[in-house]
Design a protein around this motif. Structure first.
Motif, PDB file in Angstrom:
ATOM      1  N   LEU A   1     -37.055 -21.412 -51.185  1.00 35.88           N
ATOM      2  CA  LEU A   1     -36.086 -21.864 -52.180  1.00 35.88           C
ATOM      3  C   LEU A   1     -36.610 -21.575 -53.579  1.00 35.88           C
ATOM      4  O   LEU A   1     -37.647 -22.084 -53.990  1.00 35.88           O
ATOM      5  CB  LEU A   1     -35.823 -23.355 -52.010  1.00 35.88           C
ATOM      6  CG  LEU A   1     -34.753 -23.940 -52.947  1.00 35.88           C
ATOM      7  CD1 LEU A   1     -33.388 -23.330 -52.655  1.00 35.88           C
ATOM      8  CD2 LEU A   1     -34.716 -25.458 -52.820  1.00 35.88           C
ATOM      9  N   TYR A   2     -35.861 -20.754 -54.319  1.00 34.56           N
ATOM     10  CA  TYR A   2     -36.267 -20.376 -55.675  1.00 34.56           C
ATOM     11  C   TYR A   2     -35.688 -21.337 -56.714  1.00 34.56           C
ATOM     12  O   TYR A   2     -36.376 -21.733 -57.654  1.00 34.56           O
ATOM     13  CB  TYR A   2     -35.809 -18.948 -55.962  1.00 34.56           C
ATOM     14  CG  TYR A   2     -36.158 -18.464 -57.346  1.00 34.56           C
ATOM     15  CD1 TYR A   2     -37.443 -18.008 -57.633  1.00 34.56           C
ATOM     16  CD2 TYR A   2     -35.209 -18.456 -58.365  1.00 34.56           C
ATOM     17  CE1 TYR A   2     -37.771 -17.557 -58.909  1.00 34.56           C
ATOM     18  CE2 TYR A   2     -35.530 -18.010 -59.636  1.00 34.56           C
ATOM     19  CZ  TYR A   2     -36.806 -17.564 -59.903  1.00 34.56           C
ATOM     20  OH  TYR A   2     -37.139 -17.126 -61.162  1.00 34.56           O
ATOM     21  N   SER A   3     -34.415 -21.697 -56.544  1.00 32.78           N
ATOM     22  CA  SER A   3     -33.804 -22.643 -57.473  1.00 32.78           C
ATOM     23  C   SER A   3     -32.627 -23.336 -56.797  1.00 32.78           C
ATOM     24  O   SER A   3     -31.993 -22.793 -55.895  1.00 32.78           O
ATOM     25  CB  SER A   3     -33.339 -21.939 -58.751  1.00 32.78           C
ATOM     26  OG  SER A   3     -32.279 -21.041 -58.480  1.00 32.78           O
ATOM     27  N   LEU A   4     -32.360 -24.543 -57.265  1.00 32.61           N
ATOM     28  CA  LEU A   4     -31.234 -25.336 -56.773  1.00 32.61           C
ATOM     29  C   LEU A   4     -30.749 -26.197 -57.933  1.00 32.61           C
ATOM     30  O   LEU A   4     -31.530 -26.943 -58.514  1.00 32.61           O
ATOM     31  CB  LEU A   4     -31.669 -26.215 -55.603  1.00 32.61           C
ATOM     32  CG  LEU A   4     -30.632 -27.205 -55.063  1.00 32.61           C
ATOM     33  CD1 LEU A   4     -29.413 -26.473 -54.524  1.00 32.61           C
ATOM     34  CD2 LEU A   4     -31.256 -28.081 -53.978  1.00 32.61           C
ATOM     35  N   LYS A   5     -29.473 -26.052 -58.281  1.00 36.80           N
ATOM     36  CA  LYS A   5     -28.963 -26.840 -59.393  1.00 36.80           C
ATOM     37  C   LYS A   5     -27.504 -27.216 -59.156  1.00 36.80           C
ATOM     38  O   LYS A   5     -26.761 -26.505 -58.472  1.00 36.80           O
ATOM     39  CB  LYS A   5     -29.104 -26.081 -60.709  1.00 36.80           C
ATOM     40  CG  LYS A   5     -28.394 -24.739 -60.762  1.00 36.80           C
ATOM     41  CD  LYS A   5     -28.708 -24.032 -62.079  1.00 36.80           C
ATOM     42  CE  LYS A   5     -28.119 -22.637 -62.139  1.00 36.80           C
ATOM     43  NZ  LYS A   5     -28.481 -21.929 -63.394  1.00 36.80           N
ATOM     44  N   THR A   6     -27.144 -28.349 -59.749  1.00 37.06           N
ATOM     45  CA  THR A   6     -25.764 -28.806 -59.730  1.00 37.06           C
ATOM     46  C   THR A   6     -25.208 -28.683 -61.142  1.00 37.06           C
ATOM     47  O   THR A   6     -25.804 -29.207 -62.089  1.00 37.06           O
ATOM     48  CB  THR A   6     -25.667 -30.261 -59.257  1.00 37.06           C
ATOM     49  OG1 THR A   6     -26.215 -30.374 -57.938  1.00 37.06           O
ATOM     50  CG2 THR A   6     -24.215 -30.717 -59.219  1.00 37.06           C
ATOM     51  N   LEU A   7     -24.101 -27.988 -61.292  1.00 39.44           N
ATOM     52  CA  LEU A   7     -23.499 -27.778 -62.599  1.00 39.44           C
ATOM     53  C   LEU A   7     -22.665 -28.993 -63.007  1.00 39.44           C
ATOM     54  O   LEU A   7     -22.305 -29.828 -62.181  1.00 39.44           O
ATOM     55  CB  LEU A   7     -22.617 -26.527 -62.573  1.00 39.44           C
ATOM     56  CG  LEU A   7     -23.270 -25.235 -62.073  1.00 39.44           C
ATOM     57  CD1 LEU A   7     -22.269 -24.085 -62.151  1.00 39.44           C
ATOM     58  CD2 LEU A   7     -24.535 -24.916 -62.855  1.00 39.44           C
ATOM     59  N   ASP A   8     -22.338 -29.070 -64.291  1.00 41.74           N
ATOM     60  CA  ASP A   8     -21.541 -30.182 -64.798  1.00 41.74           C
ATOM     61  C   ASP A   8     -20.172 -30.239 -64.131  1.00 41.74           C
ATOM     62  O   ASP A   8     -19.576 -31.322 -64.020  1.00 41.74           O
ATOM     63  CB  ASP A   8     -21.364 -30.066 -66.315  1.00 41.74           C
ATOM     64  CG  ASP A   8     -22.664 -30.291 -67.078  1.00 41.74           C
ATOM     65  OD1 ASP A   8     -23.601 -30.886 -66.495  1.00 41.74           O
ATOM     66  OD2 ASP A   8     -22.747 -29.860 -68.254  1.00 41.74           O
ATOM     67  N   ASN A   9     -19.657 -29.089 -63.697  1.00 45.01           N
ATOM     68  CA  ASN A   9     -18.331 -29.056 -63.064  1.00 45.01           C
ATOM     69  C   ASN A   9     -18.372 -29.387 -61.571  1.00 45.01           C
ATOM     70  O   ASN A   9     -17.351 -29.318 -60.895  1.00 45.01           O
ATOM     71  CB  ASN A   9     -17.669 -27.696 -63.279  1.00 45.01           C
ATOM     72  CG  ASN A   9     -18.512 -26.542 -62.757  1.00 45.01           C
ATOM     73  OD1 ASN A   9     -19.322 -26.692 -61.839  1.00 45.01           O
ATOM     74  ND2 ASN A   9     -18.332 -25.364 -63.344  1.00 45.01           N
ATOM     75  N   GLY A  10     -19.559 -29.730 -61.053  1.00 49.72           N
ATOM     76  CA  GLY A  10     -19.674 -30.126 -59.656  1.00 49.72           C
ATOM     77  C   GLY A  10     -20.097 -29.029 -58.697  1.00 49.72           C
ATOM     78  O   GLY A  10     -20.362 -29.292 -57.527  1.00 49.72           O
ATOM     79  N   ALA A  11     -20.158 -27.802 -59.175  1.00 48.58           N
ATOM     80  CA  ALA A  11     -20.603 -26.698 -58.319  1.00 48.58           C
ATOM     81  C   ALA A  11     -22.113 -26.795 -58.086  1.00 48.58           C
ATOM     82  O   ALA A  11     -22.861 -27.301 -58.932  1.00 48.58           O
ATOM     83  CB  ALA A  11     -20.263 -25.359 -58.947  1.00 48.58           C
ATOM     84  N   ARG A  12     -22.543 -26.290 -56.952  1.00 44.42           N
ATOM     85  CA  ARG A  12     -23.971 -26.209 -56.650  1.00 44.42           C
ATOM     86  C   ARG A  12     -24.347 -24.746 -56.426  1.00 44.42           C
ATOM     87  O   ARG A  12     -23.635 -24.014 -55.745  1.00 44.42           O
ATOM     88  CB  ARG A  12     -24.316 -27.038 -55.416  1.00 44.42           C
ATOM     89  CG  ARG A  12     -24.129 -28.528 -55.592  1.00 44.42           C
ATOM     90  CD  ARG A  12     -24.646 -29.305 -54.401  1.00 44.42           C
ATOM     91  NE  ARG A  12     -23.873 -29.028 -53.195  1.00 44.42           N
ATOM     92  CZ  ARG A  12     -24.222 -29.424 -51.976  1.00 44.42           C
ATOM     93  NH1 ARG A  12     -25.349 -30.080 -51.791  1.00 44.42           N
ATOM     94  NH2 ARG A  12     -23.459 -29.155 -50.935  1.00 44.42           N
TER      95      ARG A  12
END
Length: 212
Positions: free
Chosen positions: A3-14
């Motif tokens: 796993l290089y990166s994992l983020k949740t955006l303000d609009n709810g997308a991952r």
């Protein structure tokens, strides 16, 4: 590296990105148990590299959805999740796989290596206005962002026979390490849809995504 990166955006997308550094056997162990349909796909996939890319996507799905989840593909190749309403888009290169999901909004994502030759993109996928906007500095980076943005929109639209040069217009931009893009998709009946995209550059790759 995994796993290089994992983020949740303000609009709810991952968005999750996997660095494909493992050999195939190790990836299979990471992904176990692998759904039967995906095992069958792996069996008929001759390219080891393609098998590793598929396994990396499965690894990301296992992280994003701890519950047992199955992925299928529509006739046009667009992926979908069989036992959740979440929307999904996937992309991969030799070195990375990436997935974007959202609970209800359509999504699109694309990744490309910057050492790719984008000369064909310049000739076939860019409009006259976009060609005029190309800069001598960071020329290949700008082409890569153009291509990834158009691919992300194409995946989101999921339509046949799209003319990238005529139907997908990306507004003028100056490439940076990350940024936002504005674009228009022109349907064949003349109707237009406006979209916003984001991008980032890392480890000699460009990643572009969109939600909505």
């Amino acid at each position: 590296m995994g796993l290089y990166s994992l983020k949740t955006l303000d609009n709810g997308a991952r968005i999750a990105v996997w660095s494909i550094d493992e050999d195939e056997d190790h990836l299979r162990q990471i992904c176990a148990p692998i759904p039967t349909e995906e095992l069958e796909e792996l069996t008929i996939t001759k390219s080891e590299q393609r098998r590793k890319e598929k396994l990396a996507v499965r690894a990301l799905l296992n992280i994003l959805f701890p519950e047992k989840l199955y992925m299928g593909h529509h006739d046009n190749g667009k992926p979908y999740l069989q036992n959740t309403a979440d929307e999904i888009s996937i992309t991969h290169t030799k070195n990375f796989a990436a997935v974007i999901t959202h609970p209800d909004e359509m999504v699109g994502i694309d990744i490309e290596a910057l050492d790719r030759d984008f000369s064909a993109v310049e000739k076939k996928a860019l409009s006259e206005d976009e060609l005029e906007d190309l800069q001598d500095k960071n020329h290949n980076l700008q082409l890569a962002i153009y291509w990834c943005a158009k691919e992300a929109i194409f995946k989101r639209m999921s339509l046949y026979g799209v003319d990238f040069a005529e139907q997908i217009e990306i507004d003028r931009f100056t490439p940076h390490d990350d940024g936002e893009l504005e674009a228009v998709f022109i349907h064949k009946d003349g109707e237009e849809e406006e979209f916003e995209l984001e991008y980032e550059v890392f480890r000699n790759h460009v990643l572009v995504w969109m939600v909505g």
